[in-house]
Design a protein around this motif. Structure first.
Motif, short mmCIF file in Angstrom:
data_model
loop_
_atom_site.label_atom_id
_atom_site.label_comp_id
_atom_site.label_asym_id
_atom_site.label_seq_id
_atom_site.Cartn_x
_atom_site.Cartn_y
_atom_site.Cartn_z
N ALA A 141 -37.38 -1.70 -5.75
CA ALA A 141 -37.45 -2.98 -5.05
C ALA A 141 -36.75 -2.91 -3.70
O ALA A 141 -37.27 -3.42 -2.69
N PHE A 142 -35.59 -2.27 -3.66
CA PHE A 142 -34.84 -2.17 -2.42
C PHE A 142 -35.57 -1.30 -1.41
O PHE A 142 -35.58 -1.59 -0.21
N LEU A 143 -36.21 -0.24 -1.90
CA LEU A 143 -36.96 0.65 -1.02
C LEU A 143 -38.16 -0.08 -0.42
O LEU A 143 -38.44 0.03 0.78
N ILE A 144 -38.88 -0.83 -1.24
CA ILE A 144 -40.04 -1.59 -0.76
C ILE A 144 -39.61 -2.65 0.25
O ILE A 144 -40.25 -2.84 1.30
N LEU A 145 -38.51 -3.34 -0.05
CA LEU A 145 -38.01 -4.38 0.85
C LEU A 145 -37.60 -3.78 2.20
O LEU A 145 -37.91 -4.35 3.26
N THR A 146 -36.93 -2.65 2.17
CA THR A 146 -36.51 -1.99 3.41
C THR A 146 -37.72 -1.53 4.21
O THR A 146 -37.76 -1.71 5.44
N CYS A 147 -38.69 -0.91 3.55
CA CYS A 147 -39.91 -0.46 4.24
C CYS A 147 -40.62 -1.63 4.91
O CYS A 147 -41.05 -1.54 6.06
N THR A 148 -40.71 -2.75 4.20
CA THR A 148 -41.40 -3.91 4.74
C THR A 148 -40.64 -4.52 5.91
O THR A 148 -41.22 -4.85 6.95
N ALA A 149 -39.32 -4.69 5.75
CA ALA A 149 -38.50 -5.31 6.79
C ALA A 149 -38.54 -4.49 8.08
O ALA A 149 -38.74 -5.05 9.17
N PHE A 150 -38.38 -3.18 7.98
CA PHE A 150 -38.35 -2.37 9.20
C PHE A 150 -39.74 -2.09 9.74
O PHE A 150 -39.88 -1.78 10.93
N SER A 151 -40.76 -2.20 8.92
CA SER A 151 -42.13 -2.15 9.45
C SER A 151 -42.41 -3.40 10.29
O SER A 151 -43.07 -3.33 11.32
N LEU A 152 -41.91 -4.54 9.85
CA LEU A 152 -42.03 -5.76 10.65
C LEU A 152 -41.27 -5.61 11.97
O LEU A 152 -41.77 -6.00 13.03
N PHE A 153 -40.08 -5.04 11.90
CA PHE A 153 -39.30 -4.80 13.11
C PHE A 153 -40.03 -3.84 14.04
O PHE A 153 -40.08 -4.05 15.26
N GLY A 154 -40.62 -2.80 13.48
CA GLY A 154 -41.40 -1.86 14.27
C GLY A 154 -42.62 -2.51 14.89
O GLY A 154 -43.00 -2.20 16.03
N PHE A 155 -43.24 -3.43 14.17
CA PHE A 155 -44.39 -4.17 14.69
C PHE A 155 -43.98 -4.95 15.94
O PHE A 155 -44.70 -4.99 16.94
N ILE A 156 -42.79 -5.56 15.89
CA ILE A 156 -42.27 -6.31 17.04
C ILE A 156 -42.01 -5.36 18.21
O ILE A 156 -42.35 -5.68 19.36
N ILE A 157 -41.44 -4.20 17.93
CA ILE A 157 -41.17 -3.22 18.98
C ILE A 157 -42.48 -2.77 19.64
O ILE A 157 -42.56 -2.63 20.86
N GLY A 158 -43.51 -2.55 18.83
CA GLY A 158 -44.79 -2.12 19.36
C GLY A 158 -45.42 -3.16 20.28
O GLY A 158 -46.07 -2.82 21.28
N ILE A 159 -45.23 -4.42 19.96
CA ILE A 159 -45.75 -5.49 20.83
C ILE A 159 -44.91 -5.60 22.09
O ILE A 159 -45.42 -5.82 23.19
#
Length: 253
Positions: A141-159
């Motif tokens: 659960a913690f691994l999935i949550l971390t992957c999702t949270a930082f993928s969202l952060f990366g999405f923001i960086i890409g924009i």
């Protein structure tokens, strides 16, 4: 919900992952293996235990977090930046695809890639050290949550990024130093005052600490606090993404 649109974006990103399998998989596995050799074997031979755990095993959760955070940011930021760079982002914005569907497709693919790499690093670690996982459900659960949270952060960086150089600015200049200073290779109890208190202001510490607790039952901060901090970070990222699509910031200009 347009499931076909989500599926198309998701599969497109996963196919790009398969086309660059050496860069996407072999590189992080090799890098992490070198960490295990240098820190786990060379330095670990001079450090007996940390909080009752063999040093080589102690750094396993931190190294997985370091890799997952880096890969989540890279995959998500590059995934959304490439359409901007090529000019195909306007086709996506004009298509009958909502912001929610777009985010699920891109972020879901980036999180999936990072989760798979995290699992691969976990398996690779077994070659070098013996470790235990006391709370496997919390680990997943913690691994999935971390992957999702930082993928969202990366999405923001890409924009936000307007060049390939700026695309790497935050991951290299901000996130990676925070990851190295966030208890990846040590416990903050080993730090003298006031640095052990200063370390509590490092957000990555909560990720590493919570993940390490799921392995060995020891943590620098309470695991529920770590989980809550990760959830708050993800909610902040969701709020920023919602604002970006509502205003069109960096998407329509």
């Amino acid at each position: 919900m347009n499931l076909n649109a989500i599926r198309a974006i998701y599969l497109f990103e996963m196919n790009r992952f398969r086309r660059t399998i050496m860069q996407s998989v072999a590189a992080p596995v090799l890098s992490t293996s070198l960490y295990f050799i240098v820190f786990g074997s060379a330095i670990g031979s001079r450090i007996d235990t940390v909080e009752g755990i063999a040093y080589g095993a102690f750094i396993v959760p931190g190294l997985i977090m370091l890799t997952v955070i880096t890969e989540s940011l890279t995959n998500a930021s590059f995934g959304i930046y490439l359409p901007k760079f090529q000019g195909t982002i306007y086709e996506l914005l004009s298509a009958p695809v909502s912001a929610v569907e777009t985010v699920i497709g891109y972020v879901g693919a980036a999180a999936t890639k990072s989760f798979l790499i995290g699992c691969l690093i976990l398996a690779t670690a077994r070659i070098f050290v013996d470790y235990t996982i006391l709370h496997p459900l919390f680990t997943a659960a913690f691994l999935i949550l971390t992957c999702t949270a930082f993928s969202l952060f990366g999405f923001i960086i890409g924009i936000w990024a307007d060049s390939f150089q700026r695309l790497q600015l935050i991951p290299l200049m901000v996130v990676t130093p925070l990851a190295f200073l966030g208890g990846t290779f040590y416990s903050i109890t080993m730090l003298p005052e006031p640095w052990d208190t200063v370390a509590l202001f490092n957000p990555v510490l909560y990720l590493v600490s919570g993940f390490r607790w799921s392995f060995y039952g020891v943590a620098d901060v309470a695991p529920l606090i770590s989980l809550a901090m990760t959830g708050v970070f993800m909610l902040i990222c969701l709020g920023v993404v919602a604002w970006i699509f509502r205003t069109g910031w960096r998407l329509k200009s």
